[in-house]
Design an enzyme around this catalytic site. Structure first.
Site, PDB file in Angstrom:
ATOM      1  N   HIS A  43     -32.787  -8.965   1.951  1.00 49.11           N
ATOM      2  CA  HIS A  43     -34.069  -8.276   2.143  1.00 49.11           C
ATOM      3  C   HIS A  43     -34.580  -7.813   0.774  1.00 49.11           C
ATOM      4  CE1 HIS A  43     -37.240  -5.808   3.486  1.00 49.11           C
ATOM      5  NE2 HIS A  43     -36.617  -4.655   3.278  1.00 49.11           N
ATOM      6  N   CYS A  78     -37.166  -3.481   8.893  1.00 50.46           N
ATOM      7  CA  CYS A  78     -37.008  -4.563   7.906  1.00 50.46           C
ATOM      8  C   CYS A  78     -35.928  -5.568   8.302  1.00 50.46           C
ATOM      9  CB  CYS A  78     -36.694  -3.986   6.529  1.00 50.46           C
ATOM     10  SG  CYS A  78     -37.951  -2.848   5.969  1.00 50.46           S
ATOM     11  N   ASN A 106     -41.870  -4.809  -1.014  1.00 50.98           N
ATOM     12  CA  ASN A 106     -41.152  -4.841   0.264  1.00 50.98           C
ATOM     13  C   ASN A 106     -42.150  -5.107   1.392  1.00 50.98           C
ATOM     14  OD1 ASN A 106     -39.805  -4.233   2.635  1.00 50.98           O
ATOM     15  ND2 ASN A 106     -38.919  -2.315   1.906  1.00 50.98           N
TER      16      ASN A 106
HETATM   17  N1  COA Z   1     -43.424   7.051 -10.300  1.00 52.30           N
HETATM   18  C1  COA Z   1     -42.917   7.961 -11.131  1.00 52.30           C
HETATM   19  N2  COA Z   1     -41.943   8.819 -10.779  1.00 52.30           N
HETATM   20  C2  COA Z   1     -41.487   8.720  -9.522  1.00 52.30           C
HETATM   21  C3  COA Z   1     -41.972   7.788  -8.608  1.00 52.30           C
HETATM   22  C4  COA Z   1     -42.985   6.920  -9.028  1.00 52.30           C
HETATM   23  N3  COA Z   1     -43.521   5.987  -8.237  1.00 52.30           N
HETATM   24  N4  COA Z   1     -41.313   7.938  -7.438  1.00 52.30           N
HETATM   25  C5  COA Z   1     -40.428   8.931  -7.608  1.00 52.30           C
HETATM   26  N5  COA Z   1     -40.556   9.420  -8.867  1.00 52.30           N
HETATM   27  C6  COA Z   1     -39.790  10.500  -9.475  1.00 52.30           C
HETATM   28  C7  COA Z   1     -39.329  11.534  -8.491  1.00 52.30           C
HETATM   29  O1  COA Z   1     -40.335  12.471  -8.234  1.00 52.30           O
HETATM   30  C8  COA Z   1     -38.138  12.120  -9.202  1.00 52.30           C
HETATM   31  O2  COA Z   1     -38.581  13.038 -10.160  1.00 52.30           O
HETATM   32  P1  COA Z   1     -37.790  14.443 -10.349  1.00 52.30           P
HETATM   33  O3  COA Z   1     -36.410  14.055 -10.784  1.00 52.30           O
HETATM   34  O4  COA Z   1     -38.599  15.118 -11.389  1.00 52.30           O
HETATM   35  O5  COA Z   1     -37.825  15.106  -9.006  1.00 52.30           O
HETATM   36  C9  COA Z   1     -37.562  10.929  -9.953  1.00 52.30           C
HETATM   37  O6  COA Z   1     -38.615   9.963 -10.027  1.00 52.30           O
HETATM   38  C10 COA Z   1     -36.369  10.303  -9.300  1.00 52.30           C
HETATM   39  O7  COA Z   1     -36.645  10.151  -7.925  1.00 52.30           O
HETATM   40  P2  COA Z   1     -35.681   9.420  -6.961  1.00 52.30           P
HETATM   41  O8  COA Z   1     -36.277   9.395  -5.575  1.00 52.30           O
HETATM   42  O9  COA Z   1     -34.309  10.001  -7.114  1.00 52.30           O
HETATM   43  O10 COA Z   1     -35.697   7.955  -7.593  1.00 52.30           O
HETATM   44  P3  COA Z   1     -34.799   6.711  -7.250  1.00 52.30           P
HETATM   45  O11 COA Z   1     -34.179   6.214  -8.458  1.00 52.30           O
HETATM   46  O12 COA Z   1     -33.949   6.958  -6.032  1.00 52.30           O
HETATM   47  O13 COA Z   1     -35.902   5.645  -6.828  1.00 52.30           O
HETATM   48  C11 COA Z   1     -36.798   4.647  -4.858  1.00 52.30           C
HETATM   49  C12 COA Z   1     -36.741   5.888  -5.721  1.00 52.30           C
HETATM   50  C13 COA Z   1     -37.671   4.952  -3.645  1.00 52.30           C
HETATM   51  C14 COA Z   1     -37.402   3.515  -5.647  1.00 52.30           C
HETATM   52  C15 COA Z   1     -35.361   4.259  -4.422  1.00 52.30           C
HETATM   53  O14 COA Z   1     -34.697   5.392  -3.932  1.00 52.30           O
HETATM   54  C16 COA Z   1     -35.323   3.203  -3.357  1.00 52.30           C
HETATM   55  O15 COA Z   1     -35.662   2.058  -3.615  1.00 52.30           O
HETATM   56  N6  COA Z   1     -34.836   3.544  -2.157  1.00 52.30           N
HETATM   57  C17 COA Z   1     -34.715   2.582  -1.078  1.00 52.30           C
HETATM   58  C18 COA Z   1     -36.062   2.274  -0.561  1.00 52.30           C
HETATM   59  C19 COA Z   1     -36.059   1.193   0.441  1.00 52.30           C
HETATM   60  O16 COA Z   1     -35.425   0.202   0.286  1.00 52.30           O
HETATM   61  N7  COA Z   1     -36.825   1.414   1.520  1.00 52.30           N
HETATM   62  C20 COA Z   1     -37.091   0.463   2.517  1.00 52.30           C
HETATM   63  C21 COA Z   1     -35.927   0.197   3.363  1.00 52.30           C
HETATM   64  S1  COA Z   1     -36.202  -1.292   4.218  1.00 52.30           S
END
Ligand code: COA
Length: 331
Positions: A258, A117, A288
């Site tokens: 980004h 990215c 993204n």
């Molecule tokens: N819908 C519903 N629930 C979801 C879900 C979705 N799409 N994705 C994850 N969950 C759930 C998980 O299973 C977890 O449940 P649990 O607590 O029962 O295990 C809960 O939501 C929290 O998950 P978590 O991964 O801790 O959520 P988060 O707040 O960290 O959000 C992302 C997840 C991926 C949105 C976030 O971590 C993120 O944006 N990370 C960076 C990603 C990024 O920028 N990537 C590209 C880099 S260029």
């Protein structure tokens, strides 16, 4: 930065996103998620998805032609084409060579660059060296990705995040020009690379086990680790770049980050003690798009009049690798 009579000026930009829209409600039919979860955790409402027979070179070519038209040059004027991508049509030829053929830029050198990215930031920085050192006059830099091709639509933790698109700019070497790339800063933390992976030739057992299906050509991500890296690396690189160019955050007219997650943008903005209305966001409508996110955001910020001639702007990104980088420019 080494002083030179020449600087690089962005003389044109363009973008392209596929027509097909994948909404949050579409995703709710595919995985156990909800519109509310996606909006509150990411800020994304919809993303663009390329058709089965459309690949990265196709979206890259469209963005390139738009940028060439906007710059009022011809493909023959282009000396170098850099395509930043993690979703090339093929290993060989590169996307940049396919684009060179498509736009008929016969005199241009061409290569692809993989900094995930952060690729567009790396691409602009590399091109800037060629122009300031008087090697080339015109550079075409494209950020293009079709992440839908490598997204596992059974994995709710990743599939809600990604979309397809391309953005391009033409950089031109100009003598003593006020409007220019001021400086840039790049970095990588390969030791954290395992937090965001897409497999290539090596089908590592551990990597295969991480995936929820046996489709190994998909993105796997440790979301929370990448989240922390994203906020911290953007804050670090913007602050370090400000120091390098001798400016304070208040002197920056606009930041184009980004577009991965609205919470990442908000978190970085808060830590930088910056005005949220000066931090560009279009993540809601595209998700993204990897290396396409920053040039598409740049194009839209310019066309919406959010950035204008004379403004000091910072582009900042992070991504797989893990990588990070920022560019300061005067529009
Ligand atoms: N819908 C519903 N629930 C979801 C879900 C979705 N799409 N994705 C994850 N969950 C759930 C998980 O299973 C977890 O449940 P649990 O607590 O029962 O295990 C809960 O939501 C929290 O998950 P978590 O991964 O801790 O959520 P988060 O707040 O960290 O959000 C992302 C997840 C991926 C949105 C976030 O971590 C993120 O944006 N990370 C960076 C990603 C990024 O920028 N990537 C590209 C880099 S260029």
């Amino acid at each position: 930065m080494k002083q030179s009579r020449y600087n690089s000026k962005i003389i044109g930009c363009g973008m392209y996103v596929p027509e097909d829209v994948l909404t949050n409600s579409d995703l709710c039919k595919m995985v156990d998620t909800s519109d509310e979860w996606i909006i509150t955790r990411t800020g994304i409402s919809e993303r663009r998805i390329s058709k089965e027979d459309v690949f990265t070179s196709d979206v890259a070519t469209k963005a390139a032609l738009a940028a060439i038209g906007n710059a009022k040059i011809t493909p023959n004027d282009i000396d170098i084409i850099i395509v930043a991508t993690v979703t090339p049509d093929m290993y060989c030829p590169s996307v940049s060579c396919i684009v060179q053929k498509n736009i008929n830029a016969r005199g241009a050198s061409a290569f692809d660059l993989n900094a995930a990215c952060t690729g567009f930031i790396y691409g602009i920085t590399v091109a800037d060296q060629f122009l300031r050192n008087e090697v080339y006059k015109n550079a075409l830099i494209i950020g293009a990705d079709c992440l839908s091709k490598i997204t596992e639509y059974k994995d709710k933790k990743t599939c809600v995040l990604f979309g397809d698109g391309a953005g391009a700019v033409i950089l031109q070497a100009r003598e003593n020009c006020e409007s220019k790339i001021v400086d840039s800063l790049l970095g990588a933390e390969g030791s954290k690379g395992e937090n965001l992976t897409v497999l290539g030739l090596r089908k590592d057992e551990m990597e295969l086990k991480k995936r929820i299906t046996n489709n190994c050509n998909t993105i796997w991500m440790n979301g929370s680790e990448v989240f922390k890296f994203a906020v911290n690396s953007m804050v670090y690189s913007v602050q370090k770049l400000l120091k390098k160019i001798g400016k304070s955050i208040d002197e920056i007219s606009y930041i184009i980050p980004h577009q991965a997650n609205q919470r990442i943008i908000d978190g970085a903005c808060k830590k930088l003690n910056y005005k949220s209305e000066k931090m560009f966001s279009n993540v809601q409508k595209y998700g993204n798009m990897s290396t396409a996110s920053i040039p598409v955001a740049f194009y839209e910020a310019l066309n919406e009049g959010k950035i204008k001639n004379g403004d000091l702007v910072i582009l900042t990104g992070f991504g797989g690798g893990l990588t990070w980088g920022s560019v300061a420019l005067i529009i």
